[in-house]
Design an enzyme around this catalytic site. Structure first.
Site, PDB file in Angstrom:
ATOM      1  N   LEU A   5       0.851  -1.184   0.000  1.00  0.00           N
ATOM      2  CA  LEU A   5       0.000   0.000   0.000  1.00  0.00           C
ATOM      3  C   LEU A   5       0.889   1.238   0.000  1.00  0.00           C
ATOM      4  CD1 LEU A   5      -3.261   0.598   1.946  1.00  0.00           C
ATOM      5  CD2 LEU A   5      -1.521   2.383   1.890  1.00  0.00           C
ATOM      6  N   ILE A   6       0.632   2.131  -0.937  1.00  0.00           N
ATOM      7  CA  ILE A   6       1.445   3.338  -1.095  1.00  0.00           C
ATOM      8  C   ILE A   6       0.537   4.554  -1.019  1.00  0.00           C
ATOM      9  CG2 ILE A   6       3.157   4.523  -2.526  1.00  0.00           C
ATOM     10  CD1 ILE A   6       3.454   1.842  -4.088  1.00  0.00           C
ATOM     11  N   CYS A   9      -0.030   8.638  -4.364  1.00  0.00           N
ATOM     12  CA  CYS A   9       0.326   8.065  -5.669  1.00  0.00           C
ATOM     13  C   CYS A   9      -0.093   8.930  -6.859  1.00  0.00           C
ATOM     14  CB  CYS A   9      -0.282   6.677  -5.820  1.00  0.00           C
ATOM     15  SG  CYS A   9       0.513   5.436  -4.783  1.00  0.00           S
ATOM     16  N   GLY A  12       5.010  11.937  -8.451  1.00  0.00           N
ATOM     17  CA  GLY A  12       6.302  11.705  -7.824  1.00  0.00           C
ATOM     18  C   GLY A  12       6.619  10.263  -7.506  1.00  0.00           C
ATOM     19  N   TYR A 151       8.574  23.109   7.291  1.00  0.00           N
ATOM     20  CA  TYR A 151       8.757  21.793   6.667  1.00  0.00           C
ATOM     21  C   TYR A 151       9.737  20.952   7.487  1.00  0.00           C
ATOM     22  CZ  TYR A 151       9.928  18.357   3.023  1.00  0.00           C
ATOM     23  OH  TYR A 151      10.149  17.199   2.308  1.00  0.00           O
TER      24      TYR A 151
END
Length: 289
Positions: A5-6, A9, A12, A151
């Protein structure tokens, strides 16, 4: 074959990784938000790729900012062997120019978002006493530059949380690792969220000058065929980590341009391991093979 599982998507590393692992014969759950909206074209491209190649790839709606969305997404997938927490975005500008809500939004996306998805897949991983979570951090999680403070806060936080997860989950058979990419030829700068108070930002002309110069330098490297900025480098690292036996995966792996931070990781790794030994939990540094 693994169930992978990503998150993130739509572009990149996530987009490339979904296609790569599907081609390698894995069952891939390529997740992204707005599957029927702003990311419809990307979702369709992945679905068409899978259909034409006969690959096991399913596009699933998942917004890492929503508990309900994550819950609904995980209910649609089988057991997850590998989770790649890739979804994220950068916020840029002087810290004073950000609203407190913007700062919370950055932390929610890059830290809490990974926790939401991890928490959703962990019960089944714990039940079968195996699994791998790959946290996509950044070299920005190891050092700091002007203009990237918010960030940095998110990626430094992700680093600390992931390291603690590694120790908590190793005795349960689950591995947690960090991948720390430098700049890559993705849309990171194009998708960056600017600080809201531009009047305050104007008082930081030196930060704006540095930020602009850094961005130009990095984008120039994207045009250099010899510079390690091909996103496939990161995907290959994902694959290498997946294929490594449990107990042998490193805590941190830098990818691409490291700005010298590999030396930082090399210097601190013995200290990290010594600290674990001093607390009597050195056996928790990854699952025992």
């Amino acid at each position: 074959m693994k169930n992978i599982l990503i998150t993130g998507c739509s572009s990149g590393f996530g987009f490339d990784a979904a296609k790569h692992f599907a081609q390698k014969g894995h069952q891939v759950y390529a997740t992204m938000r707005n599957v029927a909206g702003s990311n419809a074209d990307k979702a369709k491209a992945l679905e068409q790729f899978a259909e034409e190649g006969g690959y096991s790839l399913k596009v699933v709606e998942l917004d890492v900012l929503s508990d309900e969305s994550v819950k609904n997404a995980i209910a649609q997938v089988e057991d997850v062997d590998v989770l790649i927490n890739n979804a994220g975005r950068g916020f840029g500008g002087p810290i004073e120019a950000f609203t407190s809500q913007q700062i919370l939004d950055q932390l929610d996306l890059n830290i809490v978002g990974t926790a939401r998805v991890s928490t959703a897949v962990l019960p089944k991983m714990r039940a079968k006493k195996s699994g791998l979570i790959i946290q996509v951090s950044s070299t920005a999680g190891r050092a700091a530059f002007p203009g990237f403070g918010v960030y940095h806060a998110s990626k430094w936080g992700l680093e600390g949380m992931s390291e603690a997860m590694r120790y908590e989950l190793a005795p349960l058979g689950i591995d947690v690792v960090l991948v720390e990419p430098g700049p890559f030829a993705t849309n990171f700068f194009g998708a960056m969220v600017n600080a809201e108070d531009q009047e305050v930002a104007e008082a930081y002309a030196h930060v704006g000058e540095f930020f602009g110069g850094f961005e130009s330098q990095v984008k120039g490297l994207f045009e250099d065929a010899n510079a390690p900025t091909d996103p496939q480098i990161v995907v290959d690292i994902f694959e290498k980590l997946i294929e490594m036996p449990a107990g042998e995966r490193p805590m941190r792996t830098i990818a691409g341009l490291d700005f010298g931070f590999q030396a930082l990781n090399d210097a601190t790794e013995p200290i990290r391991k010594a600290g674990l030994a001093g607390m009597g939990i050195d056996a928790w540094d990854g699952p025992q093979g």
